[in-house]
Write a protein that holds these residues in place. Structure first.
Motif, PDB file in Angstrom:
ATOM      1  N   TRP A  95      -0.423 -43.311  10.123  1.00 36.85           N
ATOM      2  CA  TRP A  95      -1.665 -43.232  10.914  1.00 36.85           C
ATOM      3  C   TRP A  95      -1.766 -41.897  11.645  1.00 36.85           C
ATOM      4  CZ3 TRP A  95      -2.096 -42.597  16.175  1.00 36.85           C
ATOM      5  CH2 TRP A  95      -0.932 -42.773  16.930  1.00 36.85           C
ATOM      6  N   ILE A 132       0.195 -31.018  18.676  1.00 40.47           N
ATOM      7  CA  ILE A 132      -0.038 -31.186  20.107  1.00 40.47           C
ATOM      8  C   ILE A 132       0.026 -32.669  20.482  1.00 40.47           C
ATOM      9  CG2 ILE A 132      -1.748 -30.893  21.940  1.00 40.47           C
ATOM     10  CD1 ILE A 132      -2.687 -28.396  20.519  1.00 40.47           C
ATOM     11  N   SER A 133      -0.521 -33.523  19.599  1.00 41.75           N
ATOM     12  CA  SER A 133      -0.605 -34.933  19.955  1.00 41.75           C
ATOM     13  C   SER A 133       0.729 -35.655  19.803  1.00 41.75           C
ATOM     14  CB  SER A 133      -1.644 -35.631  19.076  1.00 41.75           C
ATOM     15  OG  SER A 133      -2.884 -35.010  19.201  1.00 41.75           O
ATOM     16  N   PHE A 134       1.429 -35.366  18.702  1.00 45.69           N
ATOM     17  CA  PHE A 134       2.629 -36.137  18.390  1.00 45.69           C
ATOM     18  C   PHE A 134       3.817 -35.191  18.255  1.00 45.69           C
ATOM     19  CE2 PHE A 134      -1.025 -37.656  15.792  1.00 45.69           C
ATOM     20  CZ  PHE A 134      -1.433 -38.656  16.647  1.00 45.69           C
TER      21      PHE A 134
ATOM     22  N   PHE B 167       0.822 -45.373  20.367  1.00 42.28           N
ATOM     23  CA  PHE B 167      -0.351 -45.165  19.516  1.00 42.28           C
ATOM     24  C   PHE B 167      -1.384 -44.283  20.211  1.00 42.28           C
ATOM     25  CE2 PHE B 167       1.576 -48.801  17.529  1.00 42.28           C
ATOM     26  CZ  PHE B 167       1.373 -48.558  16.190  1.00 42.28           C
ATOM     27  N   GLN B 168      -0.905 -43.289  20.945  1.00 38.47           N
ATOM     28  CA  GLN B 168      -1.842 -42.424  21.643  1.00 38.47           C
ATOM     29  C   GLN B 168      -2.018 -41.107  20.884  1.00 38.47           C
ATOM     30  OE1 GLN B 168       0.723 -43.935  23.806  1.00 38.47           O
ATOM     31  NE2 GLN B 168      -0.801 -45.548  23.837  1.00 38.47           N
ATOM     32  N   ILE B 169      -3.207 -40.559  21.008  1.00 39.00           N
ATOM     33  CA  ILE B 169      -3.454 -39.257  20.416  1.00 39.00           C
ATOM     34  C   ILE B 169      -3.503 -38.262  21.567  1.00 39.00           C
ATOM     35  CG2 ILE B 169      -4.998 -37.925  18.952  1.00 39.00           C
ATOM     36  CD1 ILE B 169      -6.053 -40.687  17.961  1.00 39.00           C
ATOM     37  N   GLY B 170      -2.361 -37.630  21.806  1.00 40.82           N
ATOM     38  CA  GLY B 170      -2.210 -36.829  23.016  1.00 40.82           C
ATOM     39  C   GLY B 170      -3.258 -35.769  23.232  1.00 40.82           C
ATOM     40  N   ILE B 171      -3.724 -35.174  22.138  1.00 38.86           N
ATOM     41  CA  ILE B 171      -4.606 -34.016  22.289  1.00 38.86           C
ATOM     42  C   ILE B 171      -5.897 -34.389  23.000  1.00 38.86           C
ATOM     43  CG2 ILE B 171      -5.819 -34.252  20.076  1.00 38.86           C
ATOM     44  CD1 ILE B 171      -5.578 -31.212  19.808  1.00 38.86           C
ATOM     45  N   PRO B 176      -8.002 -29.366  24.968  1.00 38.43           N
ATOM     46  CA  PRO B 176      -8.859 -29.287  23.782  1.00 38.43           C
ATOM     47  C   PRO B 176      -9.669 -30.556  23.572  1.00 38.43           C
ATOM     48  CG  PRO B 176      -6.566 -28.801  23.210  1.00 38.43           C
ATOM     49  CD  PRO B 176      -6.581 -29.183  24.641  1.00 38.43           C
ATOM     50  N   MET B 180     -13.710 -31.175  23.047  1.00 37.30           N
ATOM     51  CA  MET B 180     -14.237 -31.914  21.901  1.00 37.30           C
ATOM     52  C   MET B 180     -15.162 -33.028  22.364  1.00 37.30           C
ATOM     53  SD  MET B 180     -11.093 -32.664  19.396  1.00 37.30           S
ATOM     54  CE  MET B 180      -9.780 -31.504  19.314  1.00 37.30           C
ATOM     55  N   PHE B 184     -19.103 -33.733  21.674  1.00 35.42           N
ATOM     56  CA  PHE B 184     -19.596 -34.957  21.038  1.00 35.42           C
ATOM     57  C   PHE B 184     -20.642 -35.626  21.937  1.00 35.42           C
ATOM     58  CE2 PHE B 184     -15.352 -35.504  18.649  1.00 35.42           C
ATOM     59  CZ  PHE B 184     -15.799 -34.629  17.685  1.00 35.42           C
TER      60      PHE B 184
END
Lengths: 317, 235
Positions: A95, A132-134, B167-171, B176, B180, B184
């Motif tokens: 994912w 950056i995220s993971f 399950f996190q999307i750090g960015i 940034p 984004m 949006f």
């Protein structure tokens, strides 16, 4: 791609289409993908397949949703997907990789107008977003069932001074930790040579990039500059990403400037930066400068007015 | 009555201070990491905006034209100091999470912009409605962005875990991601404001001189009230 335009002569006849160029790129990446299967086990190949399928589906879905002509058959999304997958370690959760695919296809490619309008390389932004995220998943390099040890090993770039000449073969064949598509230098070189022979890419950017990275790493006193060429994502970036048509300069002199500049940046980040790897940032930064490089190196048409004078005239008018 | 309602809803939709006027973006990008912080910021700004609009509108005949900006700032600073003291006393957590952005409301473009563009030219009631509308518009945007950012970037809303750990999307909760989501949100609002098959074109930034203007906006002829020259506002 459906839009037909007519321009003034002379015209060049060519059987080249976006589709067969992209097919060539896919063929060129095959050695690296197959090598990753040997090195890291079947999961590496599975990641590549899932990622390219995800990119194709995303592009199809987006274009359907936005009522645009569907251009999935030109295979550019598949190439992007393969490149994203080649940039992740084999233990990457699926994912997370798909988040990278979304960033690449939707954020960079489709929101800016599809193929030909993306201002930076989509796959590299995918990698950057994942980086950056993971951060921890992206830097945990383990070999699951392949030749590479199952123990966690950092990319050789994390400690470049430990790279001796005796490790050349390890690096060249890719028997070390790293992202799945970037470790095997041999496979990438085969792919790169295929692209050059098929005239899909000109060798200028890869040569300038690798050469200047070598020279600048040496000048800045980085450890083992030659070994550093074969470690990390430099070769993969030089052959498959920096040469992207959309985000590299048109003219030959522009390509030289571009290659030398990103080589310089890569060396700076590798030697002085806190990140072990600088290829992503260097190419992305180079991409942003491409329009200016194109402007600087604009070729003068035969009998054309010198651009400077034209500008003055405009100003006067 | 309809006019009054329009003044109020203008700030929420057609002239949304953040997404259409592009004012006060700095605090939106910085504070929209957590929903609670965003809500606090929105309420604080709305309070300051309403109070300063009313006071400036009351004083609009007294304030000399040449020194109006310093006068506005003094009025705004008064209310910001008030808010700051209250927040520091009763909500110390919020105070520390807002940090420097709370005192920075003094020079927030929305507050100064509305003082200059609206309050100094309109009656007290209208200015009150305008301040309220603009404040609510700001609050909706900053809270909306914060909900998405906190949910996807951190997996929580109001510090309640919704998406399980890992399950996190750090960015998205980093800088940034702020840009984004801001883009949006802007695209979404313009999309929904568009009429059928016609793109919404904000008429902000024009000075109402339709004669010398080439843009084909819907309010082209004489829709603009005479005392509201929507002059360009620099952030």
């Amino acid at each position: 791609m459906s839009k037909q335009t007519v321009s003034v002569s002379p015209h060049i006849r060519s059987s080249r289409t976006t589709q067969n160029i992209m097919l060539d790129v896919i063929i060129a990446m095959m050695p690296a993908v197959i090598a990753s299967g040997f090195l890291f086990g079947f999961r590496a190949i599975l990641l590549v397949i899932i990622s390219s399928a995800a990119c194709a589906v995303l592009e199809y879905g987006w274009q359907k949703m936005m009522k645009q002509p569907v251009t999935v058959q030109d295979l550019s999304a598949v190439v992007t997907g393969m490149l994203v997958a080649m940039n992740v370690p084999v233990s990457m959760p699926i994912w997370m990789m798909i988040v990278g695919d979304i960033a690449a296809i939707i954020l960079v490619k489709q929101l800016f107008g599809g193929l030909g309008c993306n201002f930076v390389n989509p796959a590299l932004v995918g990698r950057l977003v994942m980086m950056i995220s993971f951060a921890s998943s992206m830097t945990t390099f383990t070999g699951s069932s392949g030749i590479v040890d199952a123990t966690t090993s950092a990319t050789p770039l994390a400690n470049p001074s430990a790279l001796g000449w005796d490790q050349f073969l390890t690096l060249f064949l890719g028997k070390h930790g790293g992202a799945i598509g970037e470790t095997c230098a041999l496979a990438i070189l085969i792919g790169g040579i295929y692209l050059i022979v098929r005239k899909v890419i000109k060798p200028i950017i890869p040569l300038c990039y690798i050469g200047s990275c070598l020279v600048f790493t040496f000048l800045f006193g980085g450890a083992n500059p030659v070994m550093q060429i074969f470690a990390g994502g430099l070769l993969c970036g030089a052959f498959f990403m920096a040469t992207d048509y959309v985000t590299s300069p048109i003219t030959n002199s522009g390509k030289v400037i571009f290659g030398v500049f990103i080589g310089f940046l890569t060396a700076v980040i590798r030697v002085f930066g806190t990140y072990p790897e600088g290829v992503t940032f260097a190419i992305l930064f180079g991409n942003v400068l491409v329009p200016y490089i194109n402007d600087l190196t604009l070729t003068k048409p035969l009998g054309g007015i010198f651009p400077k004078k034209e500008k003055k005239k405009e100003a006067a008018a | 009555m309809k006019d009054k309602l329009k003044i109020f809803t203008n700030g929420i939709f057609k002239e949304n201070p953040v997404l259409i006027l592009l004012l006060g973006c700095c605090s939106v990008l910085a504070i929209s990491v957590t929903v609670s912080g965003a809500l606090g910021m929105g309420v604080a700004l709305t309070f300051v905006l309403v109070c300063s609009n009313v006071v400036i509108s009351l004083l609009r005949k007294i304030i000399p034209d040449k020194v109006r900006i310093p006068c506005f700032i003094v009025v705004v600073a008064t209310f910001v100091t008030l808010v700051q003291m209250v927040v520091e006393a009763y909500l110390p957590d919020l105070h520390s999470s807002l940090g420097v952005f709370l005192p920075l409301i003094v020079v927030n473009c929305i507050v100064l912009g509305r003082a200059e563009l609206f309050a100094s030219k309109h009656s007290v009631g209208d200015s009150f409605l305008d301040g309220l509308g603009m404040g609510i518009g700001y609050t909706i945007v900053i809270v909306g962005i914060a909900v998405v950012r906190e949910l996807l970037g951190n997996g929580t809303i109001f510090d309640q875990r919704i998406i399980p750990e890992g399950f996190q999307i750090g960015i998205i909760s980093q800088t940034p991601g702020g840009f984004m989501m801001f883009g949006f949100a802007m695209a979404l609002l313009i999309y929904f404001l568009g009429k059928k098959g016609k793109k919404f074109e904000p008429r902000i930034g024009c000075d109402g001189k339709c004669g010398s203007c080439s843009a084909n906006c819907e309010s082209r002829i004489t829709d603009l009230p005479k005392d509201e020259p929507a002059a360009e506002v620099k952030a």
